[in-house]
Design an enzyme around this catalytic site. Structure first.
Site, PDB file in Angstrom:
ATOM      1  N   VAL A   1       0.838  -1.202   0.000  1.00 17.93           N
ATOM      2  CA  VAL A   1       0.000   0.000   0.000  1.00 17.93           C
ATOM      3  C   VAL A   1       0.873   1.251   0.000  1.00 17.93           C
ATOM      4  CG1 VAL A   1      -1.707   1.309   1.333  1.00 17.93           C
ATOM      5  CG2 VAL A   1      -1.916  -1.168   1.118  1.00 17.93           C
TER       6      VAL A   1
ATOM      7  N   ASP B   1      -5.640  30.086 -36.839  1.00 18.98           N
ATOM      8  CA  ASP B   1      -6.293  30.967 -37.797  1.00 18.98           C
ATOM      9  C   ASP B   1      -5.561  32.304 -37.799  1.00 18.98           C
ATOM     10  OD1 ASP B   1      -8.386  29.415 -38.780  1.00 18.98           O
ATOM     11  OD2 ASP B   1      -9.601  29.782 -37.021  1.00 18.98           O
TER      12      ASP B   1
ATOM     13  N   ASP C   1     -15.056  23.264 -38.525  1.00 18.29           N
ATOM     14  CA  ASP C   1     -13.789  23.079 -37.811  1.00 18.29           C
ATOM     15  C   ASP C   1     -13.890  21.979 -36.755  1.00 18.29           C
ATOM     16  OD1 ASP C   1     -12.439  25.123 -39.148  1.00 18.29           O
ATOM     17  OD2 ASP C   1     -13.203  26.657 -37.789  1.00 18.29           O
TER      18      ASP C   1
ATOM     19  N   ASN D   1       8.854   6.720  -0.854  1.00 19.05           N
ATOM     20  CA  ASN D   1       8.495   5.293  -0.774  1.00 19.05           C
ATOM     21  C   ASN D   1       9.739   4.412  -0.833  1.00 19.05           C
ATOM     22  OD1 ASN D   1       5.909   6.218  -0.727  1.00 19.05           O
ATOM     23  ND2 ASN D   1       5.362   5.517  -2.769  1.00 19.05           N
TER      24      ASN D   1
END
Length: 919
Positions: free
Chosen positions: A287, A334, A666, A728
């Site tokens: 865990v 554009d 578009d 960890n």
């Protein structure tokens, strides 16, 4: 499909089996409804909310978290179980919301359908549901009506249709029943774009002026809008780069967790440990190894980033798009309104070869004109303002122009020279006009001098010069005709040219000089208008255009352009510096596109095919387009449907593409792109629904700012991963080496879970809101296949995890050897505090924390203090001591532990110093 726009009305009516006068019969309509189906857009395989919800639990990481949740329940660690489950549930809800929003694109398309239409059937005009239309129906059109299906016009009286939703063109299109462009198609074989099919109308567009009638040619999914709907449903939404990396990370993590569980369990049992206890320890470590905070950190970090983007006018619709922006390698934008101001501005006046250049921002003071050239210039400006239907109004303390953008530019030009509409309408009131039409390509107005009580005493500067000039040319009656339009058309109507305040014959030499000047202006990307005038005699009537528009005197040319936004140049420069390629896609003329691209810094090739047109794109497959898009940065005369091809070609080259758009057409390209960017001001609902991001200001610079935010978010997620994995790793090192030194379990299962949930969680979340690093936009984009552990991150995790583990273990081992009962508390505390100091050093992956302000991330400082207080509570509070099996530590010992824990911070800072020095 039949080319209806290339056929005569009689041919179309014949092929569709209809009647212009009577329309279809009710019986025929019933048969055709059975054959063609209803006139509606159909959805394919729509998913239910339950299906969407269940699909959120399919990733490896989420499955691992669910297993961890179940194990936490079995271990009776209910707080841990609730926290993990809440994270998983939040992640699932967000996923469902995003998928549901994507489904709404089809609903937006459906809203374009028309409920009722007027048709001619059985010889009568009747109102029917648009869903009941069939090919061959005769539909009546008028201003305000939405087009219910695709059709060929059979009648058009001053008919103008807004096709912005379909083509992206903001200007309404003048429609006619004539067969246009047939010869052009026959000669070169090119397909005529929708925007140029003047005798056709399409579902989803709207009539803005005039009236007409159409014969329905296609309905439902066979219409142009239907084709878009089908593309939207077949275009697959791509996984974001972060999603792909997290999937890979989850699989690697799953393997690692199984190995850890197995090793710890076997070692413990071999050393004579109790099976149940070792199982609990092994499961607790499993865990602990799962970064349950990762989905929460990713979600919260992206949500906060989306909130910051909103303050910069970027609305994020799909949360994962926030990080994807940081991976973008190509931005396809554009031109109009995004790279430019969407405001035509006059920049050049040309009279008889004498030119006057105008600064785009030169509008603060009135410029005075003098001399012979001044007379021509003042006539040119006045002609542009008088022969004009745009209106300038003051609103909310500012000035707004209402009307055609080109005519608006001329009105603004007049104001810059003190020749406002108010002044000119007093001096020269309009008494008649010949309106503009697409066939004539010109407009003429007739004016009478000194009307409406205009006083000579009121005239100043350019007003006085105009008045004197007109009086000099005035004939009996003081009337003048002003004509503006396409230069070639004006030249055909002109017999003279204004030179040194005199009418001089417009011979071939002057015609050639004017045409050469016109070509130079157009090569600079300008839209050019010609202006001519002549005084009228008393006997000439205002009601005969052919007589008025002849023997004109050519005054000059006005060159205008939609200028680039002032901030765009810096944004493009920042893009290129960041290794991102800006690409311009526009419906404008190639010369205009090339000029604007060069002006703003988009890289333009010197090759002959530096600009690719829509006609070229239509002929190429995606495979053929790949080498073109790899080197071309400017695309002109592009129809919106070509954008999808460009996106697919770029993605096949492993580019991460951001695509802008505003029209219905578009939408497929926006959905297919890695980041679809819709325009907030000019964009349609369909485009916004298909996009991941909406620009509230339609500004290219906003996209670049969002990219910077996206890169920052990815950096912060990497910081969290490095932090939690190193933490960890430290826990695992402590648990693995303790048995080799003959020690009992170094940490209890509950202590492991505390370190994993509290110490990892709070500082990890705080790292997620760290600001951008100084070089964030000076690095190239991350390659798509790059691991999240690239650039030495895996090595950093390993060495810092090992250092943290050894730093925590050896003080505890020393205490254990000397019979100190608090040895386990010492390991627990050093491990916890070492992780807190580690979080402080990871605020930057390269720079020293002291260079950008130690206390600038107040949230991280707050979590440091909060976690420290909680840890002290576990050590000194009796109830916590019983639950977590801790012992009180003397103050000198606690201070030594804190000093030892801080070594993690100093070692990481030293490592960064070496890295900066040697790199």
């Amino acid at each position: 499909m039949a080319d209806w726009h290339l056929k005569s009305i009689q041919e179309v009516v014949g092929e569709l089996g209809s009647d212009l006068n009577r329309g279809l019969s009710s019986e025929e309509v019933r048969h055709r409804l059975e054959r063609y189906g209803r006139n509606e857009l159909k959805e394919q395989g729509r998913r239910t909310l339950l299906t969407m919800f269940l699909s959120q639990f399919s990733s490896v990481l989420i499955i691992m978290l669910l297993v961890a949740c179940v194990i936490s329940v079995l271990l009776r660690e209910f707080v841990d179980a609730v926290a993990i489950f809440a994270i998983v549930l939040l992640n699932a809800i967000l996923g469902v919301v995003q998928e549901f929003r994507a489904e709404q694109t089809m609903q937006a398309l459906k809203r374009l359908a028309v409920p009722k239409v007027r048709v001619r059937r059985d010889g009568h005009i009747m109102e029917v549901s648009a869903r009941e239309l069939v090919p061959g129906d005769i539909v009546l059109l008028e201003a305000g009506v939405h087009i219910p299906a695709d059709g060929r016009l059979i009648e058009a009286v001053n008919l103008r249709v807004s096709e912005a939703t379909l083509t992206g063109e903001s200007e309404p299109v003048d429609k006619s029943i004539a067969i246009e462009n047939t010869k052009c198609k026959m000669e070169n074989g090119d397909e005529i774009p929708l925007v140029e099919r003047k005798n056709m109308v399409y579902m989803g567009t709207a009539v803005v002026a005039g009236r007409g009638a159409m014969i329905v040619t296609t309905t439902g999914m066979n219409t142009e809008l239907g084709k878009i709907a089908e593309m939207l449903q077949t275009v697959k939404q791509e996984q974001t780069p972060l999603e792909k990396r997290l999937v890979r990370l989850s699989k690697e993590l799953a393997v690692g967790v199984l190995i850890i569980v197995g090793v710890i369990f076997v070692i413990g049992v071999m050393r004579g440990g109790d099976l149940k206890t070792m199982f609990l320890v092994a499961v607790s470590m499993a865990v602990a190894a799962v970064p349950e905070g990762l989905p929460a950190v990713v979600t919260i970090t992206q949500a906060l980033g989306a909130r910051r983007m909103l303050t910069r006018n970027a609305l994020i619709r799909r949360l994962n798009a926030v990080e994807t922006l940081g991976s973008v390698t190509v931005i396809c934008s554009d031109k109009t309104g995004t790279l430019t101001q969407n405001r035509m501005t006059v920049t050049m006046l040309d009279v008889a070869g004498d030119r006057l250049e105008l600064s785009i921002n030169d509008g603060e003071r009135v410029r005075l004109l003098q001399g012979a050239s001044g007379q021509a210039f003042v006539l040119l400006i006045a002609g542009g303002v008088l022969c004009n239907d745009a209106v300038m109004e003051e609103r909310n303390g500012g000035v707004k122009v209402i009307g055609d953008p080109t005519e608006g530019a001329l009105v603004v030009l007049g104001a810059r020279f003190g020749l406002t509409q108010e002044v000119l309408h007093k001096l020269l009131p309009r008494i008649a006009e010949v309106p503009f039409s697409s066939e004539r390509k010109r407009m003429s107005t007739i004016h009478r001098l000194e009307g409406n009580g205009f006083s000579l005493d009121e005239a100043r500067g350019n007003e006085l010069l105009l008045l004197e000039t007109l009086r000099e040319f005035s004939l009996d009656g003081g009337r003048f005709v002003f004509t503006k339009g396409a230069v070639d058309v004006i030249l055909e109507l002109s017999a003279s040219v204004l030179i040194d305040s005199k009418f001089q014959s417009l011979d071939e030499e002057w015609r050639a000089r004017i045409i050469e000047g016109h070509n130079r202006l157009t090569q600079n990307g300008m839209r050019v208008l010609g202006v001519a005038f002549r005084p009228l005699k008393d006997i000439e009537t205002e009601h005969c255009p052919e007589m008025l528009e002849k023997e004109l005197c050519f005054v000059g040319m006005i060159g205008m352009i939609d200028p680039a936004r002032p901030e765009v140049k810096d944004a493009v420069r920042e893009c290129r510096q960041a290794g991102i390629r800006p690409v311009m896609i526009t419906g404008d003329h190639p010369l205009t596109a090339m000029y604007i691209a060069s002006d703003i810094g988009v890289e333009v090739s010197e090759e002959e095919n530096a600009c690719v047109t829509g006609a070229d794109l239509a002929k190429m497959s995606v495979e053929e387009l790949k080498p073109i898009v790899a080197r071309t940065n400017v695309f002109a005369r592009v129809a919106p449907e070509h954008k999808l091809k460009i996106v697919m070609a770029l993605q096949s080259l492993n580019e991460v593409v951001a695509m802008t758009g505003d029209g219905v057409n578009d939408a497929p390209a926006l959905k297919k792109a890695d980041i679809g960017v819709a325009m907030g001001i000019t964009g349609t609902d369909v485009a916004k629904e298909a996009a991941e991001m909406v620009l509230l200001d339609d500004n290219f610079a906003t996209i670049v700012a969002a990219v910077k935010e996206g890169r920052t978010i990815y950096d912060n997620i990497k910081k969290f991963i490095r932090y939690t994995f190193a933490s960890n790793a430290g826990e695992i090192i402590v648990m693995l080496i303790a048995p080799f030194f003959g020690m009992p379990l170094a940490l209890t299962p509950l202590q492991i879970l505390w370190v994993n949930l509290v110490t990892d969680g709070l500082p990890g979340l705080a790292l997620g809101i760290e600001g951008p690093e100084r070089d964030v936009m000076r690095k190239p984009p991350r390659p798509l296949g790059e691991s999240i552990f690239a650039h030495g991150m895996a090595f950093n995790i390993i060495w810092s995890g090992v250092f943290l583990g050894l730093l925590s273990f050896f003080p505890g081992w020393w205490a254990w050897r000397n019979g100190n009962p608090a040895w386990q508390t010492i390991i627990f505390t050093v491990l916890t505090m070492g992780q807190l100091f580690h979080s402080l050093s990871l605020r930057s992956q390269r720079e020293s924390v002291f260079t950008f302000g130690f206390f600038t991330n107040r949230t991280l400082i707050g979590t440091f203090i909060t976690t420290l207080i909680l840890q002290l509570g576990l050590i000194y509070l009796p109830i916590a001591q019983r639950i977590f099996q801790t012992h009180s530590l003397p103050l000198p010992q606690l201070l030594i532990i804190l000093a030892l824990s801080s070594m993690v911070f100093w070692v990481v800072e030293l490592e960064k110093l070496f890295r900066r020095h040697f790199q």
